[in-house]
Structures are given as C-alpha cells and as structure tokens.
Scaffold this active site. Structure first.
Site, PDB file in Angstrom:
ATOM      1  N   GLU A  97       0.817  -1.228   0.000  1.00  0.00           N
ATOM      2  CA  GLU A  97       0.000   0.000   0.000  1.00  0.00           C
ATOM      3  C   GLU A  97       0.844   1.268   0.000  1.00  0.00           C
ATOM      4  O   GLU A  97       1.221   1.761   1.060  1.00  0.00           O
ATOM      5  CB  GLU A  97      -0.949   0.001   1.209  1.00  0.00           C
ATOM      6  CG  GLU A  97      -1.847   1.244   1.229  1.00  0.00           C
ATOM      7  CD  GLU A  97      -2.836   1.282   2.389  1.00  0.00           C
ATOM      8  OE1 GLU A  97      -2.780   0.398   3.266  1.00  0.00           O
ATOM      9  OE2 GLU A  97      -3.644   2.223   2.435  1.00  0.00           O
ATOM     10  N   LYS A 112      -2.481  -1.893  -3.149  1.00  0.00           N
ATOM     11  CA  LYS A 112      -3.542  -1.055  -2.564  1.00  0.00           C
ATOM     12  C   LYS A 112      -3.156   0.411  -2.725  1.00  0.00           C
ATOM     13  O   LYS A 112      -2.449   0.971  -1.887  1.00  0.00           O
ATOM     14  CB  LYS A 112      -3.740  -1.425  -1.088  1.00  0.00           C
ATOM     15  CG  LYS A 112      -4.778  -0.542  -0.381  1.00  0.00           C
ATOM     16  CD  LYS A 112      -5.257  -1.160   0.914  1.00  0.00           C
ATOM     17  CE  LYS A 112      -6.172  -0.215   1.666  1.00  0.00           C
ATOM     18  NZ  LYS A 112      -6.863  -0.855   2.783  1.00  0.00           N
ATOM     19  N   GLY A 117      -9.483   6.762   1.330  1.00  0.00           N
ATOM     20  CA  GLY A 117      -8.699   7.984   1.505  1.00  0.00           C
ATOM     21  C   GLY A 117      -9.443   9.252   1.880  1.00  0.00           C
ATOM     22  O   GLY A 117      -8.975  10.348   1.597  1.00  0.00           O
ATOM     23  N   GLY A 118     -10.620   9.108   2.494  1.00  0.00           N
ATOM     24  CA  GLY A 118     -11.342  10.303   2.934  1.00  0.00           C
ATOM     25  C   GLY A 118     -12.356  10.817   1.921  1.00  0.00           C
ATOM     26  O   GLY A 118     -12.973  11.863   2.126  1.00  0.00           O
ATOM     27  N   ARG A 134     -12.823   3.648   5.812  1.00  0.00           N
ATOM     28  CA  ARG A 134     -13.877   4.626   6.100  1.00  0.00           C
ATOM     29  C   ARG A 134     -15.100   4.487   5.202  1.00  0.00           C
ATOM     30  O   ARG A 134     -16.232   4.584   5.665  1.00  0.00           O
ATOM     31  CB  ARG A 134     -13.293   6.047   5.984  1.00  0.00           C
ATOM     32  CG  ARG A 134     -12.420   6.398   7.153  1.00  0.00           C
ATOM     33  CD  ARG A 134     -11.594   7.634   6.893  1.00  0.00           C
ATOM     34  NE  ARG A 134     -10.455   7.349   6.031  1.00  0.00           N
ATOM     35  CZ  ARG A 134      -9.576   8.262   5.621  1.00  0.00           C
ATOM     36  NH1 ARG A 134      -9.735   9.515   5.985  1.00  0.00           N
ATOM     37  NH2 ARG A 134      -8.556   7.919   4.865  1.00  0.00           N
TER      38      ARG A 134
END
Ligand code: 13P
Length: 350
Positions: free
Chosen positions: A177, A219, A262-263, A293
């Site tokens: 990642e 990733k 990533g938000g 998330r």
C-alpha cells in the site's frame, strides 16, 4: 506455502463482485473514530463493533477478506468464539496489519516513513499461526512544496518491498500500500505524476527483492485532485487518469488492485470504482476495494455504541458492501443510495 497457494489466496481476495473490509484501525485511530460517536474505546466496545460487522448476515457475498488489527486477531466474540473463526465460518479470509505506523522521516520533518521491519519475520510467523492469510503495510506519501522528496519515495518503496518478501516467505499474501494522500491544494495532474513515480519505484523495489507478483495485491490511492484544489476532476476524469497510471506502471502479473478510500465520501469512492470498471480499455488486473472509512462510516454512526442499533448498523454496512460489489462490475448507480443511512467524515488511519 507454495507460490501457487499465495497466488490463489490473492485471486480469492479479488473474486468477482467481492472486496476487502479494512477494519485494522490501531488503538489510537479507533479511539478517534469512537470519540466521534461519543463511545469509550474499551476492549469490549472495540470487540462489539468489529463483531457486528463480521456477523453481518450475507456479507460474504460482497466481502472476500477483512484486515484486522493485532488485538482483533486475538479477540473472542461475546459467546467465546474467536473473531477469526467467525470470519472463516463465513468463508471470509482474515488478514492482518503488520506495519508499526508512519513515523517522521529523518531530515524531512513533514514526511513519513513506515516502520516495523525489525522483528517482522517472527511476528509474521505468529500471525500465520493465528490464522491470518494476508497482510497489509501502508506507506504514506505527502504532496506539498518540495514534497515528496527523493528520500521519502525511496525509503518507503524499499520498506514495502522488504515487507512483501518477508510476507511471502511466511506464506502470507502482502497487500502493498503506497498511499499518496489526497489532502492538499495540488492538481489532479500532480497527483498523477506522484502516483506514477511511487508505483514505478515500488515495482522496481519488488523486482529487486524477488517478490512474486502473482502473489501480491496492490492497494493504491485513486488519482484525484487535492481536496483543496479549486479545480476538481470529474468522476470520469478520475477513472481515466487512475487506470492510465496503472496501465503504465503495474505489471499484468499482479492479480488485483484494491483501492483505499482515503477520505472520499462513501458515494464518491463507490462511483469512482464503478466508473473505472466501466471503462472500455485494457484492465489485466481486477479493480476492487479495500475500504476502511467508505465501508464503515455509516455503520459506525448508525451503531452509536448501542446494542439495539446493531441490526440497523449491519444494514448500513451491508448497503455499502452491496454498492461496492455492484461497482466491481461497473454497475453502481446513484439511485441505489435512496433511503440509505449516511456517515460522517472520519479521520485517516495514523
Ligand atoms: P480508508 O479506506 O479509510 O482510506 O482506509 C483504508 C486503509 O486500510 C488505509 O490503510
């Protein structure tokens, strides 16, 4: 374990219509997430939270594997069943976060290098005995003035390759990642340039450490405009730039690319994945998800630490899993979101 076995685990993790749940928040990160819903981060609350996702009925139709944190890999459910067993009984592959976090890079105080190589061989052997079949190591690349530095690129690429080689030796599939952060004022073109550079260096480093590419998963971030950039790339532009970068830098031997969210908002993370899978272009690897998330935000809020809210929280989680499963086929549609529970913006992993 043979290279053949590693490759079949990697392929199972990107089986059609399925993706990975990243539930590997460290103790400090999960505390911040619980703070957002005013729930204490006790061992029992952390267990109850993870347990309801692992037991969500039918989740195995959409979820191939779950990345766990050290504590969760060792934890038992309220009825005494190890959480790992619950996953395995549902045909979901358990994985483990093995890095020790992104720490300040010497001489580059605004950049990070991920630590955790010392003693990693012993930890991986123990994790394999505890039932993990794959692992994750997250490197963090920040875009800013004079950043990323050469030091940041090369230190992180090298560590990712050392980690990947150790995982394969221990019989675990490494998820590699390199996360280029989406925060900042940078343009989408700058994100494409930095993502290209780190992927080029990572695959060079993997080659030099003799890592078998059929037995890894990548990733990465998607190629977005920085969140504070006034000009935001459209869903189609993100899909095209992201796939273009992989066509140029990710060998066809890699079985799958599993994105982090990533938000991004839950819906946008799903829309971007769907748009990529709908592109009429060469895609030799599976394009899937490994969201933290974007799979959990709505479930966390719906749960709120209350036992009686577990069915609603499980439905919120299953809804996101279902939408992302549709995105694997390029078939997600915003109309699927009608009436769905919403989550709040959550802080990144540390
Ligand atoms: P997000 O999807 O929340 O970005 O996290 C995925 C992850 O595992 C980061 O390492």
């Amino acid at each position: 374990m043979s290279q053949h076995d590693l490759a079949s685990i990697a392929r199972a993790l990107v089986a059609p219509g399925k993706g990975i749940l990243a539930a590997d928040e460290s103790a400090p990160t999960i505390k911040k997430r619980f703070d957002s819903i005013s729930v204490d981060s006790t061992e029992t609350n952390r267990r109850d939270y993870r347990e309801f996702m692992f037991r969500a009925p039918g989740s195995e139709q959409y979820i191939s594997g779950v990345i766990l944190y050290d504590e969760t890999l060792r934890q038992k459910a309220a009825d005494g069943t190890p959480l790992v067993e619950i996953l395995k009984q549902n045909g979901i592959i358990p994985g483990i976060k093995v890095d020790m976090g992104a720490k300040p890079l010497a001489g580059h105080p605004d950049e990070k290098v991920t630590e955790g190589l010392d003693g990693l061989r012993d930890r991986l052997n123990e994790y394999a005995e505890l039932g993990a079949q794959f692992a994750k190591w997250r490197a963090v690349i920040t875009i800013g003035e004079d950043m990323p530095s050469r030091a940041c690129y090369t230190a992180n690429a090298h560590a990712l390759a050392r980690y990947a080689a150790l995982c394969q030796e221990a019989g675990l599939v490494p998820i590699v990642e390199p996360e280029v952060l989406m925060d900042g004022k940078h343009t989408q073109a700058r994100s494409e340039e930095v993502t290209s550079e780190i992927l080029h260096l990572v695959f060079g480093a993997l080659y030099r450490q003799d890592v078998n590419l059929e037995g890894i998963l990548l990733k990465p971030n998607m190629v977005l405009s920085g969140y504070e950039c006034p000009q935001q790339a459209s869903v189609q532009e993100v899909a095209e730039a992201t796939v273009r970068v992989f066509q140029r830098h990710v060998p066809a031997a890699v079985p799958g690319i599993v994105f982090l969210s990533g938000g991004q908002s839950d819906e946008l993370a799903t829309a971007h994945l769907s748009a990529m899978n709908a592109l009429d272009t060469a895609r030799p690897w599976e394009l899937s998800f490994s969201y933290g998330r974007a799979l959990q935000a709505s479930a966390l809020k719906a749960w709120g630490g209350k036992k009686e809210s577990i069915p609603a929280a499980q439905e919120a989680y299953l809804h996101r899993a279902r939408c992302n499963s549709a995105a694997r086929y390029g078939k997600y549609d915003a109309s699927m979101e009608k009436g769905a529970a919403k989550g709040d913006k959550l802080v990144s992993q540390d």
